[in-house]
Design an enzyme around this catalytic site. Structure first.
Site, PDB file in Angstrom:
ATOM      1  N   ARG A  67      23.827 101.605 -51.246  1.00 36.39           N
ATOM      2  CA  ARG A  67      22.460 101.949 -50.830  1.00 36.39           C
ATOM      3  C   ARG A  67      21.961 101.061 -49.708  1.00 36.39           C
ATOM      4  NH1 ARG A  67      19.863 101.249 -56.201  1.00 36.39           N
ATOM      5  NH2 ARG A  67      21.908 100.944 -57.120  1.00 36.39           N
ATOM      6  N   GLU A 104      22.714  93.343 -62.247  1.00 38.11           N
ATOM      7  CA  GLU A 104      21.931  93.646 -63.449  1.00 38.11           C
ATOM      8  C   GLU A 104      22.729  94.441 -64.468  1.00 38.11           C
ATOM      9  OE1 GLU A 104      17.551  95.260 -64.893  1.00 38.11           O
ATOM     10  OE2 GLU A 104      18.338  96.020 -63.022  1.00 38.11           O
TER      11      GLU A 104
END
Ligand code: PRP
Ligand code: ADE
Length: 178
Positions: A67, A104
């Site tokens: 991204r 994460e």
């Protein structure tokens, strides 16, 4: 380069970021930027806001796969800088540096080519800052290649996961935050 958009325009852009619970795994609130990218005005304004504090201070824009590429390539084009793709391991034919890290929701490895002169001033761009693992790895990579960090710019900062502290870069600029 375009002037920075009024805050109201950026507020509208921020409202386009979609929150997806339990993706890619239970307990993760995923920030999906694709609706913002789908809106041409919001896309342009947020890319301009990402790079605004660093105008004239960088030669290269580095983006994190995948991204981060979407924002970094637009930022490089808008500013006339070169583009440095930082790719997930195994995707580049002649990687010059390699770093492993945790993010994460998993582990990853990134690599890059050494296509710029040592000492080049590199602006690092990504879409989301969560734990900071990805950006710390990217900074390590830049250091291994002999590049100078010109700054760090992120579209959306998730607060409370320690990312800002982990990155430890006083230039860290985030356009939106939770
Ligand atoms: O602050 P962190 O905890 O490191 O997380 C942030 C990173 O996680 C996502 O990347 P991901 O590896 O999921 O890649 P993608 O862009 O291919 O979805 C996001 O695009 C950031 O690069
Ligand atoms: N919660 C999240 N949403 C989108 N991208 C992420 N990368 C790491 N954590 C994320």
């Amino acid at each position: 380069m375009a002037p920075t958009a009024p805050r109201a325009e950026l507020t509208r852009a921020e409202s386009l970021i979609r929150e997806v619970p339990d993706y890619p795994s239970a307990g993760i609130l995923f920030r999906d930027i694709t609706p913002l990218l789908a809106d041409g005005r919001a896309f342009r304004e947020t890319v301009d806001a990402l790079i605004a504090p660093f105008r004239g201070a960088f030669d290269v824009v580095a983006g994190l796969e995948a991204r981060g590429f979407l924002l970094a390539s637009a930022a490089a084009y808008a500013s006339g800088a070169g583009l440095m793709p930082i790719r997930k391991a195994g995707k580049l034919p002649r990687p010059a540096a390699h770093v492993e890290y945790a993010l994460e929701y998993g582990d990853a490895e990134v690599e890059a080519h050494a296509d710029f002169p040592r000492g080049s001033r590199v602006l690092l761009i990504d879409d989301v800052l969560a734990t900071g693992g990805t950006l710390v790895a990217a900074h390590t990579l830049l250091g291994e290649l002999g590049y100078a960090a010109a700054g760090t710019a992120v579209l959306f900062e998730i607060a409370g996961l320690g990312g800002r502290e982990a990155v430890g870069d006083p230039t860290l600029h985030t356009v939106f935050r939770s």
